[in-house]
Scaffold this motif. Structure first.
Motif, PDB file in Angstrom:
ATOM      1  N   VAL A 213       0.857  -1.186   0.000  1.00 38.93           N
ATOM      2  CA  VAL A 213       0.000   0.000   0.000  1.00 38.93           C
ATOM      3  C   VAL A 213       0.893   1.236   0.000  1.00 38.93           C
ATOM      4  CG1 VAL A 213      -1.818   1.254   1.224  1.00 38.93           C
ATOM      5  CG2 VAL A 213      -1.822  -1.256   1.220  1.00 38.93           C
ATOM      6  N   LYS A 214       0.831   2.024  -1.053  1.00 40.85           N
ATOM      7  CA  LYS A 214       1.717   3.173  -1.203  1.00 40.85           C
ATOM      8  C   LYS A 214       1.486   4.232  -0.129  1.00 40.85           C
ATOM      9  CE  LYS A 214       2.314   2.700  -6.196  1.00 40.85           C
ATOM     10  NZ  LYS A 214       2.153   3.352  -7.525  1.00 40.85           N
ATOM     11  N   ARG A 218       4.735   2.748   6.736  1.00 44.74           N
ATOM     12  CA  ARG A 218       5.492   1.701   7.415  1.00 44.74           C
ATOM     13  C   ARG A 218       6.212   0.784   6.436  1.00 44.74           C
ATOM     14  NH1 ARG A 218       0.671  -0.791  10.840  1.00 44.74           N
ATOM     15  NH2 ARG A 218      -0.294  -0.481   8.766  1.00 44.74           N
ATOM     16  N   GLY A 219       5.746   0.735   5.179  1.00 45.26           N
ATOM     17  CA  GLY A 219       6.358  -0.154   4.200  1.00 45.26           C
ATOM     18  C   GLY A 219       6.148  -1.617   4.569  1.00 45.26           C
ATOM     19  N   VAL A 296      -1.402  -4.652  13.136  1.00 43.24           N
ATOM     20  CA  VAL A 296      -1.807  -3.700  14.174  1.00 43.24           C
ATOM     21  C   VAL A 296      -0.983  -3.973  15.425  1.00 43.24           C
ATOM     22  CG1 VAL A 296      -3.698  -2.844  15.620  1.00 43.24           C
ATOM     23  CG2 VAL A 296      -4.160  -3.557  13.271  1.00 43.24           C
ATOM     24  N   PRO A 297      -0.219  -3.011  15.924  1.00 40.41           N
ATOM     25  CA  PRO A 297       0.567  -3.238  17.148  1.00 40.41           C
ATOM     26  C   PRO A 297      -0.339  -3.383  18.364  1.00 40.41           C
ATOM     27  CG  PRO A 297       0.693  -0.939  16.489  1.00 40.41           C
ATOM     28  CD  PRO A 297      -0.029  -1.651  15.385  1.00 40.41           C
ATOM     29  N   SER A 298      -0.023  -4.317  19.232  1.00 39.26           N
ATOM     30  CA  SER A 298      -0.880  -4.596  20.388  1.00 39.26           C
ATOM     31  C   SER A 298      -0.841  -3.480  21.430  1.00 39.26           C
ATOM     32  CB  SER A 298      -0.468  -5.916  21.043  1.00 39.26           C
ATOM     33  OG  SER A 298       0.886  -5.892  21.453  1.00 39.26           O
ATOM     34  N   LYS A 321      -7.040   2.415   8.672  1.00 38.07           N
ATOM     35  CA  LYS A 321      -6.630   3.808   8.870  1.00 38.07           C
ATOM     36  C   LYS A 321      -5.116   3.943   8.957  1.00 38.07           C
ATOM     37  CE  LYS A 321     -10.756   5.706  11.123  1.00 38.07           C
ATOM     38  NZ  LYS A 321     -11.304   6.304  12.371  1.00 38.07           N
ATOM     39  N   MET A 322      -4.444   3.002   9.652  1.00 41.94           N
ATOM     40  CA  MET A 322      -2.997   3.055   9.773  1.00 41.94           C
ATOM     41  C   MET A 322      -2.314   2.918   8.418  1.00 41.94           C
ATOM     42  SD  MET A 322      -2.240   0.917  13.296  1.00 41.94           S
ATOM     43  CE  MET A 322      -0.498   1.335  13.285  1.00 41.94           C
ATOM     44  N   ALA A 323      -2.984   2.211   7.491  1.00 41.54           N
ATOM     45  CA  ALA A 323      -2.423   2.051   6.148  1.00 41.54           C
ATOM     46  C   ALA A 323      -2.690   3.267   5.272  1.00 41.54           C
ATOM     47  CB  ALA A 323      -2.992   0.801   5.490  1.00 41.54           C
ATOM     48  N   GLY A 324      -3.463   4.242   5.811  1.00 37.70           N
ATOM     49  CA  GLY A 324      -3.720   5.466   5.067  1.00 37.70           C
ATOM     50  C   GLY A 324      -4.708   5.313   3.932  1.00 37.70           C
TER      51      GLY A 324
END
Length: 589
Positions: A213-214, A218-219, A296-298, A321-324
């Motif tokens: 996901v561009k 986080r890549g 997803v970080p715990s 959302k974290m992936a934008g």
């Protein structure tokens, strides 16, 4: 071999045939009596097709427990505990559903597992667990209506939740007009949406984890979050806490067995539906939770609010959302709304059918046994819908939260008692079946892991009860005053003393009441093996004939080819036989 030469253990006493005309189950017509059951009304309709049964088994119980509650479990236990907890509870459920499938194919009766508990364990235990199960679904419905209304706040915080509660309540009432067909069709459509959403998230999660996901800064992620912040959080206590969330997420898996009484062809559709449960558990629970633990970080602070219907803090929404990715969080929130409404629909079915079955045995008010000509248990439906109006109490958040917390506490452990009792009923059935001269080979469908699977399922359910007690008595963090901790403990464990009280109540009541439907057993604590009736209620023609039994026994002792076909029978649930002109028996599935 002639009929006169059949060994005594293969002789089956002819049972009253259960006929199906125009989709109506006729064994509950006026004046019909079996096992002390008296119905003075019409009968439930067999309106569920095979596609309905399979969708109920695959996607019926996927709801907020997975889409929202899994976030709290991830925060408390970490990705390692999350996946292990869901695997253990999933395996336990697979054993339970297999046992339930074996019983339901042989005895497709209304009330399903409640009747099996009364029949193979003890009527008082069936009364206690049956009432707790019915109360559980009764209280879940107003909670789910409120949850569905809250999910709308994701888009419109200015609108009052009561508006959406009223809209969803009216929609639910309309579904009830169509009876079991309405339930089946709604579950089919909503279940399809949930399945597509889960499958889509698995693909999306893999892409996110691989850095595809561009918009995601986080890549490539890989297994980064399993190392930092770590695979396990809060030690053994965090691991135990996952059981509670997993059990809530898997709740409703047993509904396929409950629906067997209203399936057009339970002997065919129920084994197929039972086998689908494995794929539902593996793909939609275990794979999805594994993907969540990767992306997803715990230690994400938003996960602390992942409970109930807080869809803003759903780990699925957080991951997107974290992936934008824009727009997709709203789509997934809509899926969660659909999932919550699906659970509300299932709650109505689960409670009404259980109450109706309780009433036919004299274990609930007689009026609840009434079924109209369209096969709808109207009195039970009216009770459930009236109870749904309690959702409007949540207009006052402070009063509503306290009220529903204690109401839901009445059935907080309901799943473990229900699933464990199903396993125990299967164990008791197998013992009685063998004691009375029958073999497992005669059964039209057998649990894949046999009776040992039920032993494993029973033990795991007991361990889950201990884990729940441990977490309730010594919660993570152990903060708060002694009074608040005591309140939380009883909120989590109130169902256990409730079931004990119900059990003792029925022991006393059944010993003094003169209702002909009541099994007067006095203070005998459980049914002895020789007291169990394994014959009544079996539909004529469902048991396998003597030639088929002997052929399978020979196959077990035969060569490699015959052994292979016997294993095929174990996997498929049934092997059909065709005798060639030369006398050899050929197998085909």
């Amino acid at each position: 071999m002639s009929a006169d030469e059949i060994p005594p253990k293969y002789v089956i006493e002819k049972q009253s045939e259960v006929e199906v005309e125009d989709g109506v189950l006729n064994d509950a017509a006026e004046g019909y009596s079996t096992n002390g059951v008296i119905n003075e009304s019409a009968a439930l309709h067999r309106g569920l097709h095979g596609r309905h049964m399979q969708m109920i088994a695959i996607g019926g119980s996927i709801g907020a427990g997975l889409f929202v509650g899994s976030g709290g479990a991830l925060s408390n236990g970490g990705p390692g505990s999350l996946i292990l907890g869901f695997i253990i509870v999933g395996f336990m459920l697979m054993c339970t559903v297999q046992a339930l499938g074996e019983l339901a194919v042989l005895y497709p009766v209304n009330g399903a597992f409640f009747n099996y508990m009364c029949r193979f364990i003890d009527p008082s235990w069936g009364f206690a667990v049956g009432w707790d199960y019915a109360i559980g679904w009764l209280t879940v419905l107003p909670f789910e209506l409120t949850a569905a209304g809250i999910t709308i706040k994701y888009w419109r915080e200015d609108l009052d939740v009561g508006i959406w509660v009223a809209v969803f309540f009216v929609a639910l009432c309309i579904v009830q007009v169509f009876g079991v067909k309405g339930y089946g069709e709604v579950e089919y459509v909503l279940g399809m949406v949930k399945i597509l959403a889960c499958a889509g998230f698995i693909i999306l999660g893999i892409v996110i984890d691989c850095g595809g996901v561009k918009s995601d800064p986080r890549g490539y992620i890989g297994a980064k979050y399993w190392h930092d912040p770590g695979a396990f959080r809060n030690g053994f206590k965090g691991f135990c806490s996952v059981f509670v969330t997993a059990a809530f997420a898997f709740g409703g898996t047993e509904l396929a067995g409950l629906a067997a009484a209203e399936a057009r062809n339970p002997g065919k559709s129920l084994p197929r539906a039972t086998k689908q449960v494995f794929w539902r558990i593996f793909f939609f629970y275990i794979v999805n939770t594994f993907i969540l633990g990767l992306i997803v970080p715990s230690n994400d602070k938003n996960l602390l609010n992942s409970s109930g219907s807080n869809t803003k803090y759903s780990p699925f929404v957080i991951a997107i959302k974290m992936a934008g990715i824009k727009g997709l969080p709203s789509v997934f929130n809509a899926v969660i709304t659909i999932a919550v409404l699906s659970v509300a629909n299932s709650a109505t079915f689960g409670s009404t059918r259980t109450f109706q079955a309780l009433a036919t045995k004299g274990m609930a008010p007689k009026i609840l046994a009434y079924v109209d000509k369209q096969g709808r248990p109207l009195a039970c439906v009216a009770l459930q819908l009236a109870f749904a109006l309690l959702a409007f109490i949540n207009e006052d958040k402070e009063v509503g939260n306290k009220f529903f917390n204690w109401l839901l506490a009445l059935s907080g452990l309901q799943n473990f008692f229900t699933w464990g009792s199903i396993c125990l009923a299967h164990i008791r059935f197998r013992r009685a079946w063998a004691r009375q001269g029958h073999t497992v080979a005669e059964l039209p469908f057998t649990a894949a892991m046999g009776v040992w699977g039920s032993y494993i399922g029973l033990v795991l359910n007991i361990l889950c009860l201990f884990a729940q007690f441990y977490v309730a008595a010594w919660p993570i963090g152990e903060g708060g005053t002694p009074a608040s901790r005591t309140e939380k403990f009883f909120g989590a464990y109130l169902a256990a003393p409730l079931i004990l009280v119900l059990f003792i109540f029925w022991k006393i009541f059944s010993g003094t009441h003169e209702d002909p439907r009541v099994n007067h057993r006095g203070w005998k604590w459980y049914l002895r093996t020789d007291e169990i009736d394994v014959h009544s209620g079996i539909r004529e023609g469902v048991l396998r004939d003597v030639a088929e039994v002997e052929a399978e026994l020979a196959a077990r002792k035969g060569g490699l080819r015959n052994r292979s076909f016997w294993l095929c029978r174990r996997a498929c649930g049934r092997v059909y036989l065709r005798r060639r002109c030369d006398g050899n028996i050929w197998f085909y599935c």
